[in-house]
Design an enzyme around this catalytic site. Sequence first.
Site, short mmCIF file in Angstrom:
data_model
loop_
_atom_site.label_atom_id
_atom_site.label_comp_id
_atom_site.label_asym_id
_atom_site.label_seq_id
_atom_site.Cartn_x
_atom_site.Cartn_y
_atom_site.Cartn_z
N GLY A 196 -32.16 4.94 52.55
CA GLY A 196 -33.04 6.10 52.47
C GLY A 196 -32.52 7.27 53.29
O GLY A 196 -32.59 8.43 52.88
N GLN A 224 -41.13 4.86 50.62
CA GLN A 224 -42.30 4.00 50.84
C GLN A 224 -43.07 3.69 49.56
O GLN A 224 -43.85 2.74 49.54
CB GLN A 224 -43.25 4.63 51.86
CG GLN A 224 -42.73 4.61 53.28
CD GLN A 224 -42.62 3.20 53.87
OE1 GLN A 224 -43.19 2.23 53.34
NE2 GLN A 224 -41.89 3.07 54.95
N SER A 273 -34.99 3.36 49.19
CA SER A 273 -34.36 2.45 50.15
C SER A 273 -34.55 1.01 49.71
O SER A 273 -35.67 0.60 49.39
CB SER A 273 -35.02 2.69 51.52
OG SER A 273 -34.63 1.69 52.42
N THR A 289 -16.07 2.97 48.42
CA THR A 289 -16.08 1.82 47.51
C THR A 289 -17.51 1.29 47.38
O THR A 289 -18.18 1.03 48.39
CB THR A 289 -15.15 0.71 48.07
OG1 THR A 289 -13.84 1.27 48.16
CG2 THR A 289 -15.13 -0.51 47.17
N CYS A 320 -43.96 6.70 72.06
CA CYS A 320 -43.74 7.10 73.46
C CYS A 320 -42.81 6.10 74.11
O CYS A 320 -43.22 5.05 74.58
CB CYS A 320 -45.02 7.27 74.25
SG CYS A 320 -46.45 6.42 73.68
C1 PLP Z 1 -40.29 7.62 54.29
C2 PLP Z 1 -38.99 7.06 54.74
N1 PLP Z 1 -37.86 7.73 54.48
C3 PLP Z 1 -36.66 7.27 54.86
C4 PLP Z 1 -36.53 6.10 55.54
C5 PLP Z 1 -35.17 5.63 55.97
O1 PLP Z 1 -34.68 4.64 55.10
P1 PLP Z 1 -33.46 3.70 55.54
O2 PLP Z 1 -33.99 2.82 56.63
O3 PLP Z 1 -33.12 2.93 54.29
O4 PLP Z 1 -32.35 4.56 55.97
C6 PLP Z 1 -37.68 5.35 55.83
C7 PLP Z 1 -37.59 4.09 56.61
O5 PLP Z 1 -38.08 3.98 57.71
C8 PLP Z 1 -38.94 5.85 55.43
O6 PLP Z 1 -40.07 5.20 55.69
#
Ligand code: PLP
Length: 396
Positions: A74, A182, A202, A240, A328
């Site tokens: 992602g 998500q 992702s 690759t 935090c």
């Molecule tokens: C909304 C969102 N975007 C992007 C990501 C990042 O994805 P990845 O862990 O595959 O890099 C996450 C994961 O925490 C996510 O919840």
Amino acid sequence: MTEKRVYLDNAATTRTDPRVVAAMEEFFTDTYGNANSLHAEGRAAHKALEDARARVAGAINASRPDEVLFTSGGTESDNSALIGLATAGGRTSGHIVVSAFEHHAVLEPAEWLGKRGFDVTLLKPRADGVVHAEDLRDVLRDDTILVSVMHGNNELGTIQPIRELAAVTHERDALFHTDAAQTLGKIEFDAAELGVDAASFSGHKIYGPKGTGVLYLKKGLRFAPYLMGGGQEFRRRSGTQNVAGAQGFAAALEIIVAERETEAVRLTKLRDRFEEAVVGKLDNTYVNSIDSPRMPHITSLIVKGVEGEAMLLHLDAQGIAVSTGSACSSGSLQASHVLMAIDCPQEIAHGSLRVSLGRWTTDADIDRLVDALVPIVERLRAMSPVYEKMFGTHKA
Ligand SMILES: Cc1ncc(COP(=O)(O)O)c(C=O)c1O
């Protein structure tokens, strides 16, 4: 015997489904060629890669397989969508809109672009946890080139009106990207119906392998490759290809899509049961964005007068994994940017807890969480020198 752990952090990552692991295996040891090689081993790997691509394209309703680019996850999909679309054709300026509660994988490249000649607007969601199309319309400009709003928020679980947001964006001839990490497989994702130009996914959020992802990029868009080298993935993402990962992603996606409707009903029931139980047993406790459209698997709880981290660590000690919205760490007392974006007061934003359900979550897991959480909160509140004064009494 130690009690089995209860894993309720499926928005962070999921266990790879054994069916996915089985589907990947032959691509490590048998069909292991480089998908770009011309010999038989290479051709076999290429065939497997293109098979995975076609299956993913079908599952997200892309209009053609080459709109699907395999990435490392992602984060890479988000980074390359923002930077690749903004800087396409050597462009060095223009207006970009991203919502204020995006994942950092979108916020940080937006900020990076902002430091390099682009003008970036952070669009606030409303208190309901939703980015409204009217609010987007108000900030769009003649020079807007790109808008990015996530499909489902990873902390609140709220679903964004992507079709309307994309339509408003297109009225200004700008491009629309959505981070659907998500939502994929949790609610419907149909690229054509939503009308998006680009979308990020992702693998490890859908019971697939970590380090795998997809960038959906509509055909014909100008795009500056983010990874340069051998020109793989239609010259849009060099490196690759991870054929086993692509096959794993496709298998995971097909399984989650096939099971989506029944899982959505099952998880919504479990989520609602958890929310009712915990809000019924603890006062000064509420669920964020409870009246907004939400994904079935995420609930975001505010427990006033208690630190999220304290709840997390006590639950962990009792064998239960959840997450907290407020990051935090190491002395920085910054509350979650997501909760700040919906104007949650800082002093209560620290009491947030995210519970995210998954394929193997059962009624018994929810009961264990409620039975553990309620006394933890009561103990922490009883120990607090300020709780009574700030928030009043709590129910037994
Ligand atoms: C909304 C969102 N975007 C992007 C990501 C990042 O994805 P990845 O862990 O595959 O890099 C996450 C994961 O925490 C996510 O919840």
